[in-house]
Scaffold this active site. Sequence first.
Site, PDB file in Angstrom:
ATOM      1  N   SER A 129       0.835  -1.194   0.000  1.00 19.34           N
ATOM      2  CA  SER A 129       0.000   0.000   0.000  1.00 19.34           C
ATOM      3  C   SER A 129       0.877   1.255   0.000  1.00 19.34           C
ATOM      4  CB  SER A 129      -0.963  -0.041   1.183  1.00 19.34           C
ATOM      5  OG  SER A 129      -1.963   0.938   1.064  1.00 19.34           O
ATOM      6  N   ASP A 178      -9.481  -3.437  -6.178  1.00 15.12           N
ATOM      7  CA  ASP A 178      -8.709  -2.488  -5.366  1.00 15.12           C
ATOM      8  C   ASP A 178      -8.776  -1.116  -6.033  1.00 15.12           C
ATOM      9  OD1 ASP A 178      -6.618  -1.011  -4.096  1.00 15.12           O
ATOM     10  OD2 ASP A 178      -5.525  -2.865  -3.682  1.00 15.12           O
ATOM     11  N   HIS A 204      -8.603  -4.166  -1.542  1.00 14.65           N
ATOM     12  CA  HIS A 204      -7.310  -3.680  -1.066  1.00 14.65           C
ATOM     13  C   HIS A 204      -6.852  -4.456   0.169  1.00 14.65           C
ATOM     14  CE1 HIS A 204      -4.062  -0.806  -0.697  1.00 14.65           C
ATOM     15  NE2 HIS A 204      -4.374  -0.605   0.579  1.00 14.65           N
TER      16      HIS A 204
END
Length: 305
Positions: free
Chosen positions: A135, A232, A262
């Site tokens: 991320s 995502d 995600h």
Amino acid sequence: MPRLPFHRPLFVRISNLLLKLLPAQKSIAGIALERQALSHGSLRIYRPLEGSSGAGLLWIHGGGMITGRAAQDDRLCSAWARQLGLSVFSIDYRLAPRHPFPAALDDCYEAWQWLLNTADRHGLEPTRIAIAGQSAGGGLAASLVQKIRDEGIAQPAALALFSPMLDDRTALRTELDALDHRIWNNKSNRAGWSAYLGIPAGAAEVPRYAVAARRKNLAGLPPTWIGVGGIDLFRAEAQEYARRLTAAGVHCRLHLAPMAPHAFETIAPDSGIARALYGDNEHFLRAALGLQDIATKRATTPTTS
């Protein structure tokens, strides 16, 4: 999977307070845990108690640039150490908005320099160290290798990006707000990028190395693996970055997990799609770092009586 309001400052402050109050594990089976202080951040180090491969990995945690800590990834980092024989160095870097760009990247760059300078002490070969992140950590990792290349110091053997946060311009796509993506939606994305940059996300100009996808020339970067979920928020920017790397002559492997949101690999690490993702990543790391299967190595090592 929850919808978390990271775009609300109060929620972020409470989350960070809870992270500070939550004690980190002091021992993990099969792993020697250590801590190394840096100028501002610190490293949480995972060493395999047996089967060290002589290779290493610098890991950068996620959290949208505004939350998170190294200890949140104990499971993943210790798995790499046990299964691949890697010495894993997970960095606790400074967070925005209190510490906007370039604080986090500076901490990561210092960690990389420290790792190169102390590789012999840790029994590592400098040419067999990878960089990886998830991320926001994936975005920082991508920016870090760009800075490393330009500074002319030793590059990592490979780069691995899990659901990376690569492009602040995604935050300008307000039509994505209505989709309200799980875990990390575009409202949170806009808040995270703005806090990190110190200016509104999607500005016409941003500082060099602040946003990995803003770099025009991607040539000369290390072999890269990118894993991202099919639903995502970051899927499109991850796919575009993979395309651009390939066009620039960089070996890039993209793993797209269908119908996965995600950070699914952290939320549901034992699910079939997460195991497939980790398996593909392991295959990439083994090839890039010259790793032999530890179990096979042990089975074929002569014993003495």
